[in-house]
Design a protein around this motif. Sequence first.
Motif, PDB file in Angstrom:
ATOM      1  N   PHE A  38      38.471  32.269  34.855  1.00  0.00           N
ATOM      2  CA  PHE A  38      38.809  33.059  36.031  1.00  0.00           C
ATOM      3  C   PHE A  38      39.269  32.156  37.172  1.00  0.00           C
ATOM      4  CE2 PHE A  38      37.460  34.638  40.190  1.00  0.00           C
ATOM      5  CZ  PHE A  38      38.258  35.772  40.280  1.00  0.00           C
ATOM      6  N   VAL A  39      38.560  31.055  37.409  1.00  0.00           N
ATOM      7  CA  VAL A  39      38.905  30.135  38.492  1.00  0.00           C
ATOM      8  C   VAL A  39      40.272  29.503  38.242  1.00  0.00           C
ATOM      9  CG1 VAL A  39      38.245  28.015  39.711  1.00  0.00           C
ATOM     10  CG2 VAL A  39      36.497  29.705  39.093  1.00  0.00           C
ATOM     11  N   ALA A  40      40.536  29.088  37.010  1.00  0.00           N
ATOM     12  CA  ALA A  40      41.841  28.495  36.683  1.00  0.00           C
ATOM     13  C   ALA A  40      42.965  29.497  36.943  1.00  0.00           C
ATOM     14  CB  ALA A  40      41.861  28.030  35.231  1.00  0.00           C
ATOM     15  N   GLU A  41      42.762  30.739  36.545  1.00  0.00           N
ATOM     16  CA  GLU A  41      43.775  31.772  36.774  1.00  0.00           C
ATOM     17  C   GLU A  41      43.962  32.038  38.264  1.00  0.00           C
ATOM     18  OE1 GLU A  41      42.624  35.232  34.530  1.00  0.00           O
ATOM     19  OE2 GLU A  41      42.507  34.068  32.679  1.00  0.00           O
ATOM     20  N   LEU A  42      42.866  32.071  39.014  1.00  0.00           N
ATOM     21  CA  LEU A  42      42.928  32.300  40.452  1.00  0.00           C
ATOM     22  C   LEU A  42      43.705  31.181  41.145  1.00  0.00           C
ATOM     23  CD1 LEU A  42      41.950  34.015  42.905  1.00  0.00           C
ATOM     24  CD2 LEU A  42      39.922  32.544  42.948  1.00  0.00           C
ATOM     25  N   ILE A  43      43.421  29.942  40.789  1.00  0.00           N
ATOM     26  CA  ILE A  43      44.121  28.803  41.380  1.00  0.00           C
ATOM     27  C   ILE A  43      45.608  28.900  41.089  1.00  0.00           C
ATOM     28  CG2 ILE A  43      44.470  26.299  41.242  1.00  0.00           C
ATOM     29  CD1 ILE A  43      41.396  26.096  40.695  1.00  0.00           C
ATOM     30  N   LEU A  44      45.945  29.099  39.820  1.00  0.00           N
ATOM     31  CA  LEU A  44      47.351  29.183  39.439  1.00  0.00           C
ATOM     32  C   LEU A  44      48.046  30.313  40.185  1.00  0.00           C
ATOM     33  CD1 LEU A  44      49.811  28.396  37.749  1.00  0.00           C
ATOM     34  CD2 LEU A  44      48.896  29.822  35.902  1.00  0.00           C
ATOM     35  N   ASP A  45      47.447  31.496  40.157  1.00  0.00           N
ATOM     36  CA  ASP A  45      48.077  32.651  40.784  1.00  0.00           C
ATOM     37  C   ASP A  45      48.218  32.473  42.290  1.00  0.00           C
ATOM     38  OD1 ASP A  45      49.132  35.386  40.761  1.00  0.00           O
ATOM     39  OD2 ASP A  45      47.276  35.870  41.811  1.00  0.00           O
ATOM     40  N   GLU A  46      47.159  32.064  42.949  1.00  0.00           N
ATOM     41  CA  GLU A  46      47.170  31.976  44.411  1.00  0.00           C
ATOM     42  C   GLU A  46      48.084  30.862  44.909  1.00  0.00           C
ATOM     43  OE1 GLU A  46      46.510  33.002  48.257  1.00  0.00           O
ATOM     44  OE2 GLU A  46      45.909  34.130  46.477  1.00  0.00           O
ATOM     45  N   LEU A  47      47.882  29.649  44.430  1.00  0.00           N
ATOM     46  CA  LEU A  47      48.651  28.531  44.971  1.00  0.00           C
ATOM     47  C   LEU A  47      50.103  28.546  44.521  1.00  0.00           C
ATOM     48  CD1 LEU A  47      46.223  25.483  45.008  1.00  0.00           C
ATOM     49  CD2 LEU A  47      46.875  27.000  46.861  1.00  0.00           C
ATOM     50  N   ALA A  48      50.350  28.814  43.242  1.00  0.00           N
ATOM     51  CA  ALA A  48      51.737  28.809  42.767  1.00  0.00           C
ATOM     52  C   ALA A  48      52.529  29.967  43.357  1.00  0.00           C
ATOM     53  CB  ALA A  48      51.784  28.839  41.242  1.00  0.00           C
ATOM     54  N   SER A  49      51.937  31.152  43.425  1.00  0.00           N
ATOM     55  CA  SER A  49      52.684  32.288  43.982  1.00  0.00           C
ATOM     56  C   SER A  49      52.947  32.080  45.475  1.00  0.00           C
ATOM     57  CB  SER A  49      51.971  33.616  43.727  1.00  0.00           C
ATOM     58  OG  SER A  49      50.738  33.673  44.386  1.00  0.00           O
ATOM     59  N   GLY A 110      43.102  34.663  49.966  1.00  0.00           N
ATOM     60  CA  GLY A 110      43.160  33.945  48.693  1.00  0.00           C
ATOM     61  C   GLY A 110      42.635  32.533  48.810  1.00  0.00           C
ATOM     62  N   ILE A 111      42.984  31.860  49.899  1.00  0.00           N
ATOM     63  CA  ILE A 111      42.497  30.501  50.115  1.00  0.00           C
ATOM     64  C   ILE A 111      40.984  30.519  50.298  1.00  0.00           C
ATOM     65  CG2 ILE A 111      42.582  28.501  51.657  1.00  0.00           C
ATOM     66  CD1 ILE A 111      45.083  28.900  49.830  1.00  0.00           C
ATOM     67  N   HIS A 112      40.472  31.520  51.004  1.00  0.00           N
ATOM     68  CA  HIS A 112      39.017  31.657  51.146  1.00  0.00           C
ATOM     69  C   HIS A 112      38.363  31.815  49.771  1.00  0.00           C
ATOM     70  CE1 HIS A 112      35.071  32.807  52.468  1.00  0.00           C
ATOM     71  NE2 HIS A 112      35.162  33.916  51.764  1.00  0.00           N
ATOM     72  N   MET A 113      38.931  32.660  48.927  1.00  0.00           N
ATOM     73  CA  MET A 113      38.369  32.847  47.581  1.00  0.00           C
ATOM     74  C   MET A 113      38.410  31.540  46.794  1.00  0.00           C
ATOM     75  SD  MET A 113      39.487  36.678  46.351  1.00  0.00           S
ATOM     76  CE  MET A 113      41.211  36.272  46.207  1.00  0.00           C
ATOM     77  N   LEU A 114      39.482  30.759  46.943  1.00  0.00           N
ATOM     78  CA  LEU A 114      39.572  29.471  46.241  1.00  0.00           C
ATOM     79  C   LEU A 114      38.512  28.497  46.749  1.00  0.00           C
ATOM     80  CD1 LEU A 114      43.413  28.873  45.911  1.00  0.00           C
ATOM     81  CD2 LEU A 114      41.790  29.526  44.122  1.00  0.00           C
ATOM     82  N   ARG A 115      38.283  28.494  48.049  1.00  0.00           N
ATOM     83  CA  ARG A 115      37.223  27.624  48.592  1.00  0.00           C
ATOM     84  C   ARG A 115      35.872  27.985  47.988  1.00  0.00           C
ATOM     85  NH1 ARG A 115      39.548  28.190  54.209  1.00  0.00           N
ATOM     86  NH2 ARG A 115      40.528  26.195  54.638  1.00  0.00           N
ATOM     87  N   GLN A 116      35.618  29.292  47.864  1.00  0.00           N
ATOM     88  CA  GLN A 116      34.347  29.760  47.318  1.00  0.00           C
ATOM     89  C   GLN A 116      34.245  29.475  45.817  1.00  0.00           C
ATOM     90  OE1 GLN A 116      33.171  30.153  50.579  1.00  0.00           O
ATOM     91  NE2 GLN A 116      31.787  31.462  49.479  1.00  0.00           N
ATOM     92  N   ALA A 117      35.353  29.512  45.098  1.00  0.00           N
ATOM     93  CA  ALA A 117      35.342  29.402  43.645  1.00  0.00           C
ATOM     94  C   ALA A 117      35.385  27.962  43.136  1.00  0.00           C
ATOM     95  CB  ALA A 117      36.526  30.181  43.050  1.00  0.00           C
ATOM     96  N   THR A 118      35.720  27.010  44.015  1.00  0.00           N
ATOM     97  CA  THR A 118      35.828  25.617  43.588  1.00  0.00           C
ATOM     98  C   THR A 118      34.802  24.760  44.317  1.00  0.00           C
ATOM     99  OG1 THR A 118      37.578  25.224  45.227  1.00  0.00           O
ATOM    100  CG2 THR A 118      38.273  25.792  42.983  1.00  0.00           C
TER     101      THR A 118
END
Length: 147
Positions: A38-49, A110-118
């Motif tokens: 889930f975290v890998a998908e979130l990173i890819l989706d959020e940062l790349a998009s 999305g960046i907030h979610m990435l901070r929480q997930a990593t």
Amino acid sequence: MTGHFAYSMSGYLSSLQQCLQAMEESDVYQDLPSSLRFVAELILDELASNTIKYGGLDCHNIDFSLDFDGDRMRVELVDDAMPFDPWGEAPRVDDSGVMDIEDIEIGGRGIHMLRQATDTQHYERKDGKNINVMTRHVRRPLQNAAA
């Protein structure tokens, strides 16, 4: 159990979908615990998009890599878009609960979610490229010492 996945994308959303599919079919992704998938998908989706949508007309290439050693996942995204540090420029949510995620304008959630997930997030600008590196350790249940 060490694995590596790498994919180079063009600056188009269709390329992002192709990268996601290739990642999901990779051996390293199959070895990830579901929480790290889930975290890998979130990173890819959020940062790349975000890079594709807002990186400017100069964004032509995005390189995505995923490494997993059994204990830690490391994800790196390198792009040639306009300079942007998502960790330094995006709004922060107050962890005390004073500010709710719904109070953040769209674009910072999305960046907030990435901070929480990593566990770690790092940005640098080098040789005309944005380099974002995130890590996340496997969260294992605590063992009962009395058992």
